[in-house]
Each structure stands twice: as C-alpha cells, then as structure tokens.
Design an enzyme around this catalytic site. Structure first.
Site, PDB file in Angstrom:
ATOM      1  N   GLU A 149       0.810  -1.237   0.000  1.00 47.34           N
ATOM      2  CA  GLU A 149       0.000   0.000   0.000  1.00 47.34           C
ATOM      3  C   GLU A 149       0.838   1.280   0.000  1.00 47.34           C
ATOM      4  OE1 GLU A 149      -3.891  -1.758   2.363  1.00 47.34           O
ATOM      5  OE2 GLU A 149      -2.206  -1.061   3.570  1.00 47.34           O
TER       6      GLU A 149
HETATM    7  C1  TNX Z   1      -4.358  -4.139   4.645  1.00 44.79           C
HETATM    8  S1  TNX Z   1      -2.702  -6.500   4.348  1.00 44.79           S
HETATM    9  C2  TNX Z   1      -3.109  -3.861   5.158  1.00 44.79           C
HETATM   10  C3  TNX Z   1      -2.978  -3.335   6.507  1.00 44.79           C
HETATM   11  C4  TNX Z   1      -4.303  -3.156   7.173  1.00 44.79           C
HETATM   12  C5  TNX Z   1      -5.190  -4.321   6.817  1.00 44.79           C
HETATM   13  C6  TNX Z   1      -6.497  -4.305   7.520  1.00 44.79           C
HETATM   14  C7  TNX Z   1      -1.622  -5.437   4.234  1.00 44.79           C
HETATM   15  C8  TNX Z   1      -0.328  -5.887   3.792  1.00 44.79           C
HETATM   16  N1  TNX Z   1      -1.944  -4.175   4.524  1.00 44.79           N
HETATM   17  O1  TNX Z   1      -2.271  -2.114   6.499  1.00 44.79           O
HETATM   18  O2  TNX Z   1      -4.106  -3.086   8.537  1.00 44.79           O
HETATM   19  O3  TNX Z   1      -5.417  -4.289   5.444  1.00 44.79           O
HETATM   20  O4  TNX Z   1      -7.182  -5.485   7.295  1.00 44.79           O
END
Ligand code: TNX
Length: 596
Positions: free
Chosen positions: A379
């Site tokens: 992300e």
């Molecule tokens: C996605 S899964 C994220 C996290 C969040 C999560 C909440 C991932 C690698 N990144 O930053 O906490 O969703 O479900």
C-alpha cells in the site's frame, strides 16, 4: 464433572468417572490391580492441613489404582491433525502420581522435558521430577528420546508419540520435534490439565501411536503491534497460543503510520516520539531492545522464530513525525491515529532515507537470531512504478547485506529477485500474474489470503470488532482452502507456508486478540501442518470442539462460533466464557468472569 481444589479445602471428592467400578464407558474400563492405600495416606498428615496438591495426588492415586476409565480424548482428536494415528484402546495409560519425566542427556531435550513437567504440574499436583538418561525409557512415566534414527526420516520437526501400558515415549530427531510431541501429549489429556490449580482427575492418555510431521516448514501468525501497542506479556501469551497449535513463526508488524514500536539506537526519536501514539487516544508504547530480546528468547524456547517487520516505504507516518528529514517535503506531518492507509512514505529520492533503512535494518538484524527480515512494501500508493521498484530493490540488497533473507508483502513482486526472497500473498483472488512471475524468477510464497486467513476480519456481520473489506471469515471459511494450490499455477514446492495476520486497528486488548484468534488460528495451523489427505471440515469441527473447554479452563478468551459443536454438558466455566463475546476480565483462577 470436574472437581477443583482450593488451598485449604477440607474434602476430597473423586471424579464421577472413577467412582463406580463397573460403570463402563463405551469401550469398558481398563482394570488395574488394586493397590490398597496406606492408612497414613487415608488419614493424611495429622500435624498440618494437607496441601491442595497432596490431596489431589492422593485422590487420583486412590481412584486410579482401583479403576482406570477409558481415555476421554481420542488419539485422533489432535489439532492440527497428525499425519498418522494408530489407536490401541487396550493400551490406555494412567499417569501415576510418582511419574518421572526422563529425557535424553541433551540440554535442549531436557529443556523440553522441563516444559512438559511445568505444563502438567499445576493441574495434576504431581511432582514430576525430570532427569536425563543415556537411553530414556518410560518405565511407567514419560520418556523424551532424541534420536538420529527418526521414524519418518527427514523432517526436522517430526515426532512419534507412543502410549502404552508401560508409559509414554516421544521420539524425535530434534528438540523441536519433541516439543511438538509434547503439545500433542498435552491435548490428549483431559481438558482439566489446563487448570492452574490441582484437580482430582484420572489423567488417562489414549493408547496407540501418533507419527507426525508438518506439511509446510513455515507456519505463522502475525500480530500488528503498531496500530495498537501490546505489552510484552501479551505478546508472550500469543506465543503460547501459537505453540499449542505447532505454529513456528511469529511475525511482528512493528511499525506503521500510527506508531513505531522498536527501539533503534541510531534514530532514537523513532520510539521516543514515534512510539507515543496509536489508533484512538491511547498512549502507544514501544519495545526496548531488552523487551524485544525477551520476546525473541521466549519464542525461541517455544521453538518459534520471530519475523520482525519494518513496513517500507509506505506506512511510515510515525517515522516522519519523528524525523521530518525522511519526508518528501521535509516537513513533519501531524501524528496519525486514524485507520486510513496509503498516504505516507519515506522519500525514495533522498540518500538519507537509505542511511535510515540501513541503520534500522542493521540494528534489527543484530537483535534477531532468526533468518528473516520483513520489509513490508504494501500500500505505498504514492510511490509508483520504477521509483517503487528501485526503492524495494535497494531495500532488498540492504537486507541481504545484513545476512538475512528478505520477506515482503506480494507488492514486492515486480522487483528483481534476490537469493531466498519470500513474498507474502495477501490477495483475495487466486490469480496474480505478477506474483506468479516472481515465483518463476525464484521467489517462494507465504500464503495469507485476505479472505481466508485475515484474523482481523469479522466472523459474522455482528462481530463487535474487526473489518470486513476481505469478507466475513467464519471458522469454515478459515479452514476451507488449500495453501498448496491457492495461487493459480504456483506449485506447492514454491509455497514456504501459511500465515494468519491479525491487524489491530480495532483490537485493543489481549482478550480481543484471543477472541479474533480462537477458534480460527487452529484452522490455519491445521492447513500449515496436516497432510491434505486429512482435510475434512466435519472432522475438524468435531476435533476442535473439545478445545473450548481447554481454553475456558486456562482463562483464554475465544469466540463461541456457532458452527463448532462445543460440548454442552461440560462444566459451567465453558458456558460462562461462551455466553458473551469478549470478556475483558478473568476470575481468580484465570477463568473468564461471568458477564457483569
Ligand atoms: C491491509 S494486508 C493492510 C494493513 C491493514 C489491513 C487491515 C496489508 C499488507 N496491509 O495495512 O491493517 O489491510 O485489514
């Protein structure tokens, strides 16, 4: 019915299962030659009140010598399901009060023997002395045998557990195998073994042989200590839960927008400034290096490897608050205590950023005996294309320079391969050509599908905490998938294993952690450990059902998922813990307190 003793209790009652000779269970009792209790035993010491442990021993000895009931747990009831189980009810065995735990003369084997004795002493009240031997044999007790001559050859984690009328033998090629065998042994005893105080019980083990080894070498869970901070003691309890189900990796998500949780000597404000916030209004916190070492060594004693994650280049707001020089505009952003993602990043165009990455990963590598360093990579919405790939490739090289093997979320896939690279798949579909291409270039996968293994997802729409962006995950959804074939065209040989992440935007306490973990963590553990041929929802559901009573007895919170046939007739503690979703207090002996 279970009978509990509290210190100073005057009366000793024996379990109803043992009280009536001839009151056979389904397969009939196993008669034992009766030993007449010594008069002194019956009378008890006259000069002082007998201690609870002594009373429990006496009751168990007296009852056990008259009659051994059939084992209440079946040999095939273990979670995760063992590779092979050969039951032999004629060999059911009663743990005697004077049992000795013998282990091969090897410090690691003796350490496992001590752990076993410590697990069994509180509920049994038995002394269970531990001793080393060149060739340990059970001799009416328990033997832990380290041998090169392993039953199933190659597995570093395999073991064989054999229960006969002569006692119990666990045989393994490594102390880790012995440790897993001990977890199996623990589950085969009546659930009262989880009691922290002595219980009058017949500690009968089901006869037969379990031959076992894991399907995948990496079986893990992740705890996000960044969104909400959790004290060392809470993390240690989570380690205990992993160990029960033969998970062998604890991934700690140590840094995120809301907080930086691991001390770095060369960049002290990461924690003194960046560690003071968390989601909501809480105070946050961080682990000193001594705290972190304590977690690592506690985990190592449970044969669990810690995988530390520093999430880069995104998820870095807390670091930017502490060190604005890392920010693209060199301006400190306000601290962030919300739950959005994808807005922050360290400046990929500034060499100072790579000094930071080198220092942080260098110090973390020095603190971490395990082989892995996780660099996140998810992300980073504002670092795109070649800039992102270039950053990741440098970070991967920095990890390699520390001597560790890099792990990252599957967004790392487009970057060049480095030796041993592991990608953690968290997608919610089965297709991903970019990840598949990285696998073809040498990457291995840890599989953590968002829609099956994300333990921060709600069980049902009315689960009081958690997310639902990846869907609802009830126990069956957590169980019904196959890590070996989950990502299309990725062969099982490229799958290192499986992991269940727990993100903690809405999870604020140990009780809430446990509520989200249990009973789904054992489902993921079984996918990582058990041969696919054992996969069977109806069987899993039934085997898991007995664990609610264990958790309740140990004071562990769990979600009473309606699809699991929890036994209704067990003692009131199970009902207390299952009648409300998230107890936040425990009673005097660790059993969740009834609703306020
Ligand atoms: C996605 S899964 C994220 C996290 C969040 C999560 C909440 C991932 C690698 N990144 O930053 O906490 O969703 O479900």
């Amino acid at each position: 019915m279970r009978c509990k003793y509290t210190p100073g209790a005057a009366a000793v009652s024996t379990p109803s299962t043992a009280a009536t000779p001839g009151a056979a269970g389904p397969t009939g009792p196993v008669p034992r030659p009766a030993r007449q209790p010594e008069p002194a035993e019956l009378a008890g010491p006259s000069t002082r009140e007998p201690a609870a442990a002594e009373l429990a021993q006496l009751a168990a000895r007296t009852a056990g010598d008259l009659l051994v009931s059939p084992a209440r747990v079946r040999l095939a009831d273990v979670v995760p399901a063992p590779q092979r189980v050969e039951s032999d009810p004629a060999e059911d065995w009663l743990l005697p009060a004077d049992a000795v735990v013998l282990a091969s003369d090897d410090p690691a084997a003796l350490a496992v023997a001590q752990q076993l004795a410590e697990l069994l002493r509180p509920a049994t009240g038995y002394p269970l002395p531990v001793a080393g031997a060149a060739r340990p044999a059970p001799a009416g007790g328990i033997a832990l045998v380290l041998t090169d001559d392993q039953p199933d050859g190659s597995s570093a984690e395999g073991y064989r557990l054999s229960v006969t009328r002569a006692g119990v033998t666990i045989t393994a090629g490594t102390a880790t195998g012995l440790f897993h065998g001990v977890q199996t042994l623990r589950q085969l005893l009546p659930s009262a073994i989880e009691s922290l105080t002595p219980v009058a019980e017949q500690w009968v083990l089901p006869g037969g042989t379990v031959t076992d080894r894991p399907r995948f070498p990496y079986r893990g869970a992740m705890l996000d200590v960044a969104r909400h901070f959790f004290a060392v003691e809470d993390v240690l309890r989570v380690v205990d839960h992993l160990a029960r189900y033969k998970l062998n990796h604890l991934h700690l998500h140590l840094t995120d927008d809301q907080g930086w949780r691991i001390a770095v000597d060369t960049w002290p404000r990461l924690t003194t400034t960046g560690g003071t916030t968390e989601v909501g209004d809480g105070p946050g916190g961080y682990y000193t290096k001594a705290d972190y070492r304590r977690i690592v060594s506690y985990a190592a004693a449970q044969h669990i490897t810690v995988v530390p994650e520093v999430d880069l280049p995104g998820h870095t707001n807390a670091a930017l608050v502490a060190y604005p020089e890392l920010a693209p505009d060199k301006v400190a952003p306000p601290p962030y205590t919300g739950t959005e993602v994808g807005f922050s990043y360290v400046d990929p165009a500034d060499e100072r950023t790579y000094d930071f990455v080198t220092d942080v990963l260098g110090e973390l590598a020095a603190l971490t005996p395990g082989p892995w360093l996780h660099i996140g990579g998810d992300e980073a919405f504002k670092v795109k294309g070649e800039v992102y790939t270039g950053f990741v490739e440098r970070a991967q090289r920095i990890v390699a320079d520390t001597g560790k093997t890099v792990v990252g979320w599957h967004q790392l896939a487009p970057a060049a391969h480095v030796d041993g690279r592991v990608l953690q798949w968290w997608g919610t579909t089965n297709e991903d050509p970019t990840t598949l291409d990285a696998v073809r270039r040498g990457a291995r996968l840890i599989v953590s599908p968002g829609n099956h293994s994300y333990l921060d997802m709600k069980y049902t729409a009315d689960t009081p905490i958690g997310h639902d962006w990846a869907g609802l995950i009830d126990v069956r959804k957590a169980y019904d998938w196959d890590p070996g074939t989950h990502v299309t065209d990725v062969p099982e040989s490229a799958v290192l294993g499986v992991e269940a992440p727990l993100w903690t935007e809405s999870v604020t306490s140990l009780a809430e952690i446990e509520f989200m973990l249990l009973p789904r963590l054992p489902a993921i553990a079984e996918l990582g450990w058990s041969p696919r041929a054992t996969h069977d929802w109806a069987g899993f559901r039934d085997r898991l059902a007995g664990h609610g009573q264990r958790w309740a007895t140990a004071g562990i919170t769990f979600h009473p998922a309606p699809e699991i046939p929890w036994p209704a007739d067990q003692s009131g503690t199970a009902a207390a813990s299952t009648s409300r979703p998230i107890p936040t207090q425990t009673g005097p002996d660790g059993v969740p307190a009834p609703s306020a």
